[in-house]
Motif scaffolding. Sequence first.
Motif, mmCIF file in Angstrom:
data_model
loop_
_atom_site.group_PDB
_atom_site.id
_atom_site.type_symbol
_atom_site.label_atom_id
_atom_site.label_comp_id
_atom_site.label_asym_id
_atom_site.label_seq_id
_atom_site.Cartn_x
_atom_site.Cartn_y
_atom_site.Cartn_z
ATOM 1 N N ASP A 1 -3.607 24.793 -15.716
ATOM 2 C CA ASP A 1 -3.972 23.679 -16.601
ATOM 3 C C ASP A 1 -3.411 22.350 -16.104
ATOM 4 O O ASP A 1 -3.068 21.459 -16.898
ATOM 5 C CB ASP A 1 -3.487 23.932 -18.036
ATOM 6 C CG ASP A 1 -4.081 25.193 -18.640
ATOM 7 O OD1 ASP A 1 -5.239 25.508 -18.315
ATOM 8 O OD2 ASP A 1 -3.384 25.869 -19.418
ATOM 9 N N GLY A 2 -3.263 22.214 -14.801
ATOM 10 C CA GLY A 2 -2.754 20.971 -14.232
ATOM 11 C C GLY A 2 -3.202 20.815 -12.794
ATOM 12 O O GLY A 2 -3.799 21.715 -12.195
ATOM 13 N N SER B 1 3.835 29.017 -11.184
ATOM 14 C CA SER B 1 3.241 27.921 -11.972
ATOM 15 C C SER B 1 1.756 28.149 -12.194
ATOM 16 O O SER B 1 1.191 27.694 -13.193
ATOM 17 C CB SER B 1 3.447 26.580 -11.261
ATOM 18 O OG SER B 1 4.809 26.305 -11.082
ATOM 19 N N GLU B 2 1.112 28.843 -11.275
ATOM 20 C CA GLU B 2 -0.309 29.142 -11.425
ATOM 21 C C GLU B 2 -0.550 30.072 -12.607
ATOM 22 O O GLU B 2 -1.625 30.083 -13.200
ATOM 23 C CB GLU B 2 -0.847 29.775 -10.138
ATOM 24 C CG GLU B 2 -2.342 29.976 -10.142
ATOM 25 C CD GLU B 2 -2.854 30.564 -8.838
ATOM 26 O OE1 GLU B 2 -4.091 30.658 -8.676
ATOM 27 O OE2 GLU B 2 -2.031 30.937 -7.972
ATOM 28 N N LYS C 1 3.338 24.299 -15.927
ATOM 29 C CA LYS C 1 4.251 23.317 -15.338
ATOM 30 C C LYS C 1 5.731 23.661 -15.517
ATOM 31 O O LYS C 1 6.570 23.185 -14.757
ATOM 32 C CB LYS C 1 3.970 21.934 -15.917
ATOM 33 C CG LYS C 1 4.195 21.837 -17.424
ATOM 34 C CD LYS C 1 3.850 20.440 -17.937
ATOM 35 C CE LYS C 1 4.099 20.333 -19.439
ATOM 36 N NZ LYS C 1 3.766 18.978 -19.951
ATOM 37 N N ASP C 2 6.061 24.486 -16.516
ATOM 38 C CA ASP C 2 7.475 24.824 -16.740
ATOM 39 C C ASP C 2 8.084 25.592 -15.579
ATOM 40 O O ASP C 2 9.307 25.678 -15.457
ATOM 41 C CB ASP C 2 7.626 25.652 -18.019
ATOM 42 C CG ASP C 2 7.429 24.818 -19.272
ATOM 43 O OD1 ASP C 2 7.403 23.577 -19.158
ATOM 44 O OD2 ASP C 2 7.290 25.403 -20.356
ATOM 45 N N LEU C 3 7.248 26.179 -14.733
ATOM 46 C CA LEU C 3 7.762 26.985 -13.611
ATOM 47 C C LEU C 3 7.721 26.231 -12.278
ATOM 48 O O LEU C 3 8.035 26.817 -11.237
ATOM 49 C CB LEU C 3 6.962 28.282 -13.495
ATOM 50 C CG LEU C 3 7.445 29.489 -14.318
ATOM 51 C CD1 LEU C 3 8.802 29.951 -13.818
ATOM 52 C CD2 LEU C 3 7.487 29.188 -15.804
#
Length: 797
Positions: free
Chosen positions: A359-360, A94-95, A99-101
């Motif tokens: 981005d989160g 995810s990094e 967020k999809d991962l």
Amino acid sequence: MKKFKKVLIVLAVLLLVIIFGAFLFVSGLKPDYEGQKTLPGLQSETTVFFDTYGIPHIYSDNEADAFRALGYVHAQERLWQMELLRRVAKGGLSEVFGKDLIETDKFFLSLGIDDYTTETVSKLDMDSETIMLSNAYLDGVNEFIKEGPTPIEFYLTGLEKTSFSLEDVYNAVGYMAFSFAMAHKTDPLLTNIKNQLGEDYVNDLAVDSDTSTTWIKTFKNSGLDSIDVNITASVSRALEKLPVPQFIGSNSWVLAPEKTKSGKVILANDPHIGFAQPSVWYEAHMSTPSYEKYGYHFAGVPFPVLGHDRNLAFGLTMFENDDIDFYFEETHPSDSTKYKTEEGWKAYEFVNKNIKVKDGDDIAFTYKKTRHGPVLNNIAKEIKGERPIAMSWIYTQVKNQVVDALYGIGHAENMNEFEAELPKIHAPGLNVMYGDAAGNVAWWATAKLYQMPDSLSTKFVLDGTTGEQERLGYFDFSENPSAVNPPWNYVYSANNQPDSIAGMLYPGYYLPENRAMRIVQLLDSKNDWDKESTSEMILDVTSTVNPALVTELIKLLDVTHLSEEQLVQIDALKNWNGEYTLENTNAVLYHRCEYYVLKNTFEDELGPEQFNQFLSTHLLKRHIAKGTGMSSGKWWDNVHTTDKIETRDDIVLKSFADAWQSLINDFGTDFSQWTWDRVHTLEHQHPIGSVASLRSFFNVGPYPVKGTKEVINNMAFPYDSTGFYKVNSGPSTRRIIDFSDIENSISILPTGQSGNPFSKHYKDQAELFVNGEFRKMMMNRQEIESKAESILTFSKE
């Protein structure tokens, strides 16, 4: 006007500067194949000769220096692949991708690979040869990270390069151990079917291998609560987004001297792995006074998983044994921190993890563990109901010696030394294939096999509260399936069921007999095999099973319902020999019909989501032959119709009509256009190639390809409603080692040696692979030096 010309000149100069700058930038990103570099820790000069396809031939006076050089050249070609692979177990995707991962990261964190690695590394003997050479390899990797150019993917994702450690090596091996997740796809789904539909529906499925099919011969000289268990959907989504390929299956056979024209052993191997770009294996030939090996390396792992030298050769296929079990747990009615066991209530272990998201905000992630393993309810959100379900995986429960085993088999000098290392491989379950210059051939199933209570099927979620469905103990390695120098003079594996050993059949997720039957048919038919005929066999695209299924299905068609055009095509199908060439039309009609038979049989009971999950299992592959031959059964009736009970004949007739109409919709009524090349294609996908504008730069293909699922040239694909068969797995290499001419043994990679899109070796083998061609695996130093395309020299600081 003069001002306008000046502006144009300035703009032209700026454009040239930009183009020149871009050229310099791109040139700086390419791997270095020639010149001289210093390498910290090096004891002696080490030379790397790169051949025509970018394969490094590393010569050094000692092993440690050779492995340092290997680490450097491996990293300059595959650093991005190494980076992604080490992130899987740590929940670090995810990094990179956002967020999809997150769901994928949660799933792999819950497997416990990273925690198991930390425990394993803390207990390592740092003075052992395995660790010393692993650290030398890592020195080379980290020197490239420090001094070499940054791969383009790091710029595009904004990711910083960081050094690699032993933990990364063991996490990469842990991902390899996880392999194909077939238990996650199968056990919960079967439990759902039993709970929702009843035992009769389960009994009509090919849950266990058919005793009448082709099994691998061995030779030795001497009652639960109803619950919606939909782990399968969560796992399927998590794995679909995984940016690194999975191990799937494989073929291998080893011919004894009595079966070959030369009287010398021949080994053939093509491990089946998910296609991706870059492909899985990095080839390297290493030579020192004490060690020589031509090997295939997994990203971030120093020792080859496949390899050969002048004395011996080894390959592998997936054993497909069952090493994951699921257990229903029971939480204390008044204390949610405890769960039930036969010895009373025990406290859950709570594991806290943190997932960084591009981005989160970071995500705090907590899951519970029981004595069996992680509780999946907080991981797989599809699990509905209050009853916890825990996963027990053998990999994280037994001492980890897999890296030691890879070191050992790579350094073995004879069959006895080789076999002595195999008990160290507890997971993944592998069929290890062996042949040597002395004339020995062998196959060993390597895994830590365990015994369960009699009559207990591990294909369903078990009861974890009573102690009555726990493992009874481990088998000794001597009881694993194997065959050493059998009297039929060959060994083989096609992921099919091995014959009984120690008085029992070991449960697993074995593939159907299709490939096995064809391999045995061909090997039994002649005793004068050579490299050329073996290379033809490894490319074989004939199914011996599918024409028999066609014959069975055609018998069920009421010809009075068919048009003249349909009868012509049916007649062609009757005469089909099962070949999957590009121009074949019978193959297209067969697979369309087969998909609709499956859809019209199962989707009404399972629903669309569970039906699609069923399509992804090996259980489905085994059921096709069994189901076709079942004249009656629970699945044939369409539960949505109330005015009649459908029979097999009804389903087959409707499925043929559905398939026919879908083909007309796609290709029109010119039946000569219904060719295999229009529906069966291969594209090697890079994770960043999913961005449409970057697809053509990073991805390789698509190509129309011969073959299909479950033939020797196993170009596999998932069934879906599109009717187009996008190949997603197949031979990750094709290798043929001939001990009568060891220096002219042959192989091929699916795309190329390099994972760097600016390298000329990024895809220079792709068309050779599709066309069924091979290239030499050179081992003769004189030839290597004379034909070297470039030379890279590493010297001491």
